[in-house]
Scaffold this motif. Structure first.
Motif, PDB file in Angstrom:
ATOM      1  N   ALA A  72       7.677  -2.631   6.025  1.00  0.00           N
ATOM      2  CA  ALA A  72       7.491  -1.434   5.202  1.00  0.00           C
ATOM      3  C   ALA A  72       6.029  -0.990   5.146  1.00  0.00           C
ATOM      4  O   ALA A  72       5.747   0.181   4.880  1.00  0.00           O
ATOM      5  N   PHE A  73       5.094  -1.899   5.404  1.00  0.00           N
ATOM      6  CA  PHE A  73       3.680  -1.566   5.244  1.00  0.00           C
ATOM      7  C   PHE A  73       3.236  -0.368   6.094  1.00  0.00           C
ATOM      8  O   PHE A  73       2.616   0.565   5.560  1.00  0.00           O
ATOM      9  N   PRO A  74       3.518  -0.320   7.406  1.00  0.00           N
ATOM     10  CA  PRO A  74       3.096   0.869   8.165  1.00  0.00           C
ATOM     11  C   PRO A  74       3.728   2.168   7.664  1.00  0.00           C
ATOM     12  O   PRO A  74       3.083   3.217   7.660  1.00  0.00           O
ATOM     13  N   VAL A  75       4.959   2.091   7.206  1.00  0.00           N
ATOM     14  CA  VAL A  75       5.636   3.276   6.669  1.00  0.00           C
ATOM     15  C   VAL A  75       4.923   3.758   5.409  1.00  0.00           C
ATOM     16  O   VAL A  75       4.673   4.954   5.227  1.00  0.00           O
ATOM     17  N   VAL A  76       4.569   2.807   4.551  1.00  0.00           N
ATOM     18  CA  VAL A  76       3.894   3.140   3.300  1.00  0.00           C
ATOM     19  C   VAL A  76       2.501   3.720   3.578  1.00  0.00           C
ATOM     20  O   VAL A  76       2.088   4.700   2.955  1.00  0.00           O
ATOM     21  N   VAL A  77       1.777   3.120   4.515  1.00  0.00           N
ATOM     22  CA  VAL A  77       0.437   3.612   4.849  1.00  0.00           C
ATOM     23  C   VAL A  77       0.520   5.030   5.408  1.00  0.00           C
ATOM     24  O   VAL A  77      -0.249   5.917   5.021  1.00  0.00           O
ATOM     25  N   LYS A  78       1.459   5.253   6.315  1.00  0.00           N
ATOM     26  CA  LYS A  78       1.622   6.598   6.898  1.00  0.00           C
ATOM     27  C   LYS A  78       1.914   7.631   5.814  1.00  0.00           C
ATOM     28  O   LYS A  78       1.280   8.692   5.764  1.00  0.00           O
ATOM     29  N   SER A  79       2.832   7.308   4.929  1.00  0.00           N
ATOM     30  CA  SER A  79       3.182   8.244   3.853  1.00  0.00           C
ATOM     31  C   SER A  79       1.995   8.480   2.930  1.00  0.00           C
ATOM     32  O   SER A  79       1.729   9.611   2.515  1.00  0.00           O
TER      33      SER A  79
END
Length: 122
Positions: A72-79
């Motif tokens: 989930a970390f890359p998704v959260v950073v992108k958002s």
């Protein structure tokens, strides 16, 4: 009445100056893009390394929550960088309690990192 002829020299000088300015701005934009691309590569590489270590050194029960947060970390950073809040993709990756906790915080990447630290130390 016909317009008087204009000398071509000012147009040539102005065109050359504008062309150089455009090249410098394009190069600067490409450099910023490439630096961001390299940093994103570091994020994905470190997430893969963390997931690999979790699988090797933890039990499946310990590793599963850590792996979910790592995914989930890359998704959260992108958002976060785009100024968005994308709960739809997070619901597919995280437990419902984690999604609710993420929705309650302002800095989602910082929350995910704190949770990863907690799980790694447990």
């Amino acid at each position: 009445p016909p317009l008087p002829p204009l000398p071509p020299l000012p147009h040539q000088l102005l065109g050359s100056a504008l062309g150089l300015l455009l090249v410098f701005r394009t190069n600067a934009a490409y450099d910023r893009f490439w630096e961001a691309r390299k940093q994103w590569g570091v994020v994905t590489s470190e997430c893969r390394a963390l997931a690999g270590h979790a699988v090797i050194f933890m039990t499946p029960q310990q590793a599963l929550p850590l792996l979910s947060l790592t995914a989930a970390f890359p998704v959260v950073v992108k958002s976060y960088l785009r100024g968005e809040r994308d709960s739809r993709r997070l619901k597919a990756l995280l437990a419902p309690s984690e999604v609710l906790a993420l929705d309650a915080v302002v800095n989602q990447p910082q929350y995910v990192l704190a949770r990863l630290r907690q799980l790694a130390q447990a």
